[in-house]
Design a protein around this motif. Structure first.
Motif, PDB file in Angstrom:
ATOM      1  N   VAL A 138      -3.334  10.158  -4.443  1.00 39.33           N
ATOM      2  CA  VAL A 138      -2.477   9.111  -3.903  1.00 39.33           C
ATOM      3  C   VAL A 138      -1.324   8.817  -4.862  1.00 39.33           C
ATOM      4  CG1 VAL A 138      -3.849   7.279  -4.948  1.00 39.33           C
ATOM      5  CG2 VAL A 138      -2.489   6.794  -2.920  1.00 39.33           C
ATOM      6  N   MET A 139      -0.174   8.438  -4.291  1.00 37.23           N
ATOM      7  CA  MET A 139       1.014   8.153  -5.090  1.00 37.23           C
ATOM      8  C   MET A 139       0.751   6.997  -6.050  1.00 37.23           C
ATOM      9  SD  MET A 139       4.856   7.129  -3.745  1.00 37.23           S
ATOM     10  CE  MET A 139       4.461   5.420  -3.366  1.00 37.23           C
ATOM     11  N   GLY A 140       1.257   7.107  -7.263  1.00 33.31           N
ATOM     12  CA  GLY A 140       1.098   6.040  -8.244  1.00 33.31           C
ATOM     13  C   GLY A 140       1.713   4.736  -7.769  1.00 33.31           C
ATOM     14  N   TYR A 141       1.045   3.616  -8.053  1.00 35.53           N
ATOM     15  CA  TYR A 141       1.487   2.275  -7.687  1.00 35.53           C
ATOM     16  C   TYR A 141       1.501   2.058  -6.179  1.00 35.53           C
ATOM     17  CZ  TYR A 141       3.084   2.391 -12.544  1.00 35.53           C
ATOM     18  OH  TYR A 141       3.139   2.520 -13.899  1.00 35.53           O
ATOM     19  N   PHE A 142       0.731   2.840  -5.448  1.00 39.86           N
ATOM     20  CA  PHE A 142       0.644   2.659  -3.999  1.00 39.86           C
ATOM     21  C   PHE A 142      -0.271   1.480  -3.695  1.00 39.86           C
ATOM     22  CE2 PHE A 142      -1.485   3.347   0.068  1.00 39.86           C
ATOM     23  CZ  PHE A 142      -0.402   3.533   0.914  1.00 39.86           C
ATOM     24  N   GLY A 143       0.145   0.630  -2.712  1.00 38.30           N
ATOM     25  CA  GLY A 143      -0.655  -0.539  -2.361  1.00 38.30           C
ATOM     26  C   GLY A 143      -0.482  -0.936  -0.912  1.00 38.30           C
ATOM     27  N   ASP A 144      -0.732  -2.211  -0.625  1.00 41.97           N
ATOM     28  CA  ASP A 144      -0.700  -2.704   0.752  1.00 41.97           C
ATOM     29  C   ASP A 144       0.682  -3.166   1.199  1.00 41.97           C
ATOM     30  OD1 ASP A 144      -3.446  -2.265   1.050  1.00 41.97           O
ATOM     31  OD2 ASP A 144      -3.957  -4.245   0.242  1.00 41.97           O
ATOM     32  N   SER A 145       1.632  -3.235   0.276  1.00 44.31           N
ATOM     33  CA  SER A 145       2.974  -3.709   0.619  1.00 44.31           C
ATOM     34  C   SER A 145       3.918  -2.533   0.853  1.00 44.31           C
ATOM     35  CB  SER A 145       3.524  -4.589  -0.515  1.00 44.31           C
ATOM     36  OG  SER A 145       4.890  -4.861  -0.316  1.00 44.31           O
ATOM     37  N   ALA A 146       4.488  -2.462   2.066  1.00 45.41           N
ATOM     38  CA  ALA A 146       5.420  -1.380   2.395  1.00 45.41           C
ATOM     39  C   ALA A 146       6.654  -1.430   1.512  1.00 45.41           C
ATOM     40  CB  ALA A 146       5.808  -1.457   3.869  1.00 45.41           C
ATOM     41  N   ALA A 147       7.138  -2.627   1.195  1.00 47.24           N
ATOM     42  CA  ALA A 147       8.333  -2.768   0.357  1.00 47.24           C
ATOM     43  C   ALA A 147       8.068  -2.272  -1.063  1.00 47.24           C
ATOM     44  CB  ALA A 147       8.779  -4.227   0.334  1.00 47.24           C
ATOM     45  N   ASP A 148       6.908  -2.645  -1.612  1.00 52.90           N
ATOM     46  CA  ASP A 148       6.562  -2.183  -2.962  1.00 52.90           C
ATOM     47  C   ASP A 148       6.363  -0.675  -2.989  1.00 52.90           C
ATOM     48  OD1 ASP A 148       6.678  -4.782  -3.802  1.00 52.90           O
ATOM     49  OD2 ASP A 148       4.505  -5.093  -3.825  1.00 52.90           O
ATOM     50  N   ASN A 149       5.790  -0.115  -1.918  1.00 50.88           N
ATOM     51  CA  ASN A 149       5.574   1.332  -1.854  1.00 50.88           C
ATOM     52  C   ASN A 149       6.898   2.083  -1.790  1.00 50.88           C
ATOM     53  OD1 ASN A 149       2.790   1.013  -1.905  1.00 50.88           O
ATOM     54  ND2 ASN A 149       2.599   1.014   0.324  1.00 50.88           N
ATOM     55  N   LEU A 150       7.878   1.517  -1.082  1.00 53.36           N
ATOM     56  CA  LEU A 150       9.203   2.144  -1.020  1.00 53.36           C
ATOM     57  C   LEU A 150       9.860   2.126  -2.394  1.00 53.36           C
ATOM     58  CD1 LEU A 150      11.614   3.393   0.396  1.00 53.36           C
ATOM     59  CD2 LEU A 150      12.299   1.100   1.147  1.00 53.36           C
ATOM     60  N   GLU A 151       9.739   1.018  -3.096  1.00 57.95           N
ATOM     61  CA  GLU A 151      10.295   0.929  -4.447  1.00 57.95           C
ATOM     62  C   GLU A 151       9.633   1.946  -5.374  1.00 57.95           C
ATOM     63  OE1 GLU A 151      10.716  -2.309  -8.113  1.00 57.95           O
ATOM     64  OE2 GLU A 151      10.270  -3.000  -6.064  1.00 57.95           O
ATOM     65  N   SER A 152       8.312   2.076  -5.235  1.00 58.17           N
ATOM     66  CA  SER A 152       7.586   3.060  -6.051  1.00 58.17           C
ATOM     67  C   SER A 152       8.009   4.473  -5.705  1.00 58.17           C
ATOM     68  CB  SER A 152       6.077   2.897  -5.847  1.00 58.17           C
ATOM     69  OG  SER A 152       5.357   3.848  -6.591  1.00 58.17           O
ATOM     70  N   LEU A 153       8.272   4.721  -4.428  1.00 56.29           N
ATOM     71  CA  LEU A 153       8.731   6.042  -4.000  1.00 56.29           C
ATOM     72  C   LEU A 153      10.032   6.416  -4.692  1.00 56.29           C
ATOM     73  CD1 LEU A 153       8.663   8.508  -1.990  1.00 56.29           C
ATOM     74  CD2 LEU A 153       9.997   7.066  -0.432  1.00 56.29           C
ATOM     75  N   LEU A 154      10.929   5.473  -4.809  1.00 62.07           N
ATOM     76  CA  LEU A 154      12.255   5.741  -5.358  1.00 62.07           C
ATOM     77  C   LEU A 154      12.293   5.757  -6.889  1.00 62.07           C
ATOM     78  CD1 LEU A 154      14.291   3.443  -2.952  1.00 62.07           C
ATOM     79  CD2 LEU A 154      14.235   5.938  -2.899  1.00 62.07           C
ATOM     80  N   MET A 155      11.349   5.031  -7.513  1.00 64.26           N
ATOM     81  CA  MET A 155      11.478   4.761  -8.939  1.00 64.26           C
ATOM     82  C   MET A 155      10.453   5.445  -9.842  1.00 64.26           C
ATOM     83  SD  MET A 155      14.016   2.609  -9.445  1.00 64.26           S
ATOM     84  CE  MET A 155      13.570   1.864 -11.005  1.00 64.26           C
ATOM     85  N   ASN A 156       9.278   5.766  -9.316  1.00 67.58           N
ATOM     86  CA  ASN A 156       8.165   6.121 -10.189  1.00 67.58           C
ATOM     87  C   ASN A 156       7.749   7.590 -10.090  1.00 67.58           C
ATOM     88  OD1 ASN A 156       7.902   3.457 -11.150  1.00 67.58           O
ATOM     89  ND2 ASN A 156       6.664   2.896  -9.371  1.00 67.58           N
ATOM     90  N   THR A 157       6.897   7.974 -11.017  1.00 69.97           N
ATOM     91  CA  THR A 157       6.250   9.282 -11.008  1.00 69.97           C
ATOM     92  C   THR A 157       4.750   9.074 -10.857  1.00 69.97           C
ATOM     93  OG1 THR A 157       6.004   9.313 -13.413  1.00 69.97           O
ATOM     94  CG2 THR A 157       8.001  10.307 -12.496  1.00 69.97           C
ATOM     95  N   THR A 158       4.050  10.147 -10.482  1.00 73.55           N
ATOM     96  CA  THR A 158       2.600  10.091 -10.310  1.00 73.55           C
ATOM     97  C   THR A 158       1.959  11.169 -11.171  1.00 73.55           C
ATOM     98  OG1 THR A 158       2.770   9.219  -8.062  1.00 73.55           O
ATOM     99  CG2 THR A 158       0.712  10.301  -8.652  1.00 73.55           C
ATOM    100  N   SER A 159       0.979  10.791 -11.964  1.00 69.69           N
ATOM    101  CA  SER A 159       0.272  11.746 -12.820  1.00 69.69           C
ATOM    102  C   SER A 159      -1.076  12.076 -12.210  1.00 69.69           C
ATOM    103  CB  SER A 159       0.078  11.158 -14.221  1.00 69.69           C
ATOM    104  OG  SER A 159      -0.604  12.077 -15.060  1.00 69.69           O
ATOM    105  N   ILE A 160      -1.280  13.363 -11.914  1.00 71.16           N
ATOM    106  CA  ILE A 160      -2.531  13.837 -11.314  1.00 71.16           C
ATOM    107  C   ILE A 160      -3.022  15.027 -12.119  1.00 71.16           C
ATOM    108  CG2 ILE A 160      -3.625  14.746  -9.229  1.00 71.16           C
ATOM    109  CD1 ILE A 160      -1.433  13.371  -7.621  1.00 71.16           C
ATOM    110  N   ASN A 161      -4.203  14.897 -12.680  1.00 69.39           N
ATOM    111  CA  ASN A 161      -4.778  15.973 -13.489  1.00 69.39           C
ATOM    112  C   ASN A 161      -3.814  16.427 -14.586  1.00 69.39           C
ATOM    113  OD1 ASN A 161      -7.078  15.966 -11.794  1.00 69.39           O
ATOM    114  ND2 ASN A 161      -6.051  17.357 -10.370  1.00 69.39           N
ATOM    115  N   SER A 162      -3.225  15.445 -15.259  1.00 74.03           N
ATOM    116  CA  SER A 162      -2.299  15.668 -16.381  1.00 74.03           C
ATOM    117  C   SER A 162      -0.994  16.332 -15.953  1.00 74.03           C
ATOM    118  CB  SER A 162      -2.966  16.528 -17.472  1.00 74.03           C
ATOM    119  OG  SER A 162      -4.132  15.885 -17.970  1.00 74.03           O
ATOM    120  N   VAL A 163      -0.723  16.355 -14.651  1.00 72.36           N
ATOM    121  CA  VAL A 163       0.544  16.886 -14.142  1.00 72.36           C
ATOM    122  C   VAL A 163       1.347  15.721 -13.573  1.00 72.36           C
ATOM    123  CG1 VAL A 163       1.654  18.466 -12.529  1.00 72.36           C
ATOM    124  CG2 VAL A 163      -0.494  19.114 -13.628  1.00 72.36           C
ATOM    125  N   SER A 164       2.605  15.620 -13.955  1.00 68.39           N
ATOM    126  CA  SER A 164       3.452  14.522 -13.502  1.00 68.39           C
ATOM    127  C   SER A 164       4.298  14.966 -12.309  1.00 68.39           C
ATOM    128  CB  SER A 164       4.365  14.054 -14.638  1.00 68.39           C
ATOM    129  OG  SER A 164       5.149  12.967 -14.226  1.00 68.39           O
TER     130      SER A 164
END
Length: 270
Positions: A138-164
């Motif tokens: 799942v995308m990093g910082y994903f939650g129940d708020s659509a607005a927060d998820n959109l901000e996370s989509l535009l601004m953040n990275t997701t680390s999975i199994n030491s891969v960013s």
């Protein structure tokens, strides 16, 4: 005087023939019974397979997403200081008439500008980028708020199994527009007949990233949005394919305008 009578013994084999016929008859009945059992079992199996195949075939032709329109949004600092590229796409999506419910969590969006191609999964999909058997995709910082998820989509990275992973080049987010039965949520994004949603696809360019624009639409991007690898300058040929878990894929092709002028939001499709 009575005439002399001669008595002789005759061999009667009719009874023996009758027993043989009975044995053959019983054998034929047994063979017929076995054959009937095999046919019944086979017909039952074929019926089950036919029903399953029919259900899948119906689902394949009835689960259709329909793109109503697409708008492009440019990153900005002020009303007059805007990006030269389209940095966010807003796809208004509904279900076609007679469509079966669609789980957005399993939809894959493919987008290309002719140079770069991104395959995007829903931000709450915990399987696509995870290891086999794991649930950390799942995308990093994903939650129940659509607005927060959109901000996370535009601004953040997701680390999975030491891969960013850069969120803009790997995920998309969704917000509901019409949901009469309240069946759609960020954690369970299932579209039913009559539902309408907006799918957000980040198309932030490298130039928008380096310029550190502070806003994309109403979303604050302090420090600048991350690059998606796409570059939607004027006259770009864009191809988008929405592929649900079952059903036919939906295509949306368009060419960006020859100039964006002073518009922050640009109508792109249809």
């Amino acid at each position: 005087m009575k005439a002399n009578r001669t008595f002789t013994m005759r061999d009667h084999t009719h009874a023996q023939v009758g027993i043989g016929t009975l044995i053959i008859f019983i054998a034929m009945v047994l063979v017929a019974a076995v054959a009937a059992a095999v046919l019944i079992q086979t017909s039952g199996t074929l019926q089950q397979k036919a029903q399953s195949t029919g259900k899948q075939a119906t689902q394949e032709v009835s689960s259709n997403l329909m793109v109503k329109n697409i708008e492009g949004v440019r990153a900005k600092n002020t009303a007059t200081a805007m990006s030269s590229t389209i940095d966010l796409l807003k796809l208004k999506v509904a279900l076609n008439v007679g469509s079966s419910p669609v789980d957005v969590n399993q939809v894959v969006i493919s987008i290309t500008d002719g140079t770069t191609a991104n395959n995007l999964v829903y931000a709450g999909n915990s399987k696509s980028y995870a290891s086999v058997g794991a649930s950390n995709g799942v995308m990093g910082y994903f939650g129940d708020s659509a607005a927060d998820n959109l901000e996370s989509l535009l601004m953040n990275t997701t680390s999975i199994n030491s891969v960013s992973y850069a969120n803009p080049s790997h995920y998309f987010t969704v917000d509901r527009v019409r949901d009469e039965d309240s069946s759609f949520s960020q954690s369970n994004p299932v579209m039913n007949t009559g539902d309408m949603v907006i799918m957000y696809i980040a198309t932030t360019s490298a130039s928008a990233d380096s310029a550190n624009y502070g806003y994309i639409g109403t979303t604050t991007t302090t420090g600048g949005p991350l690059s998606s690898g796409l570059n939607l300058v004027p006259r770009s040929v864009v191809n988008i394919i929405l592929t649900p878990e079952s059903g036919v894929s939906t295509n949306a092709d368009f060419v960006t305008p020859s100039s964006y002028g002073v518009k922050e939001t640009v109508q792109l499709y249809p």
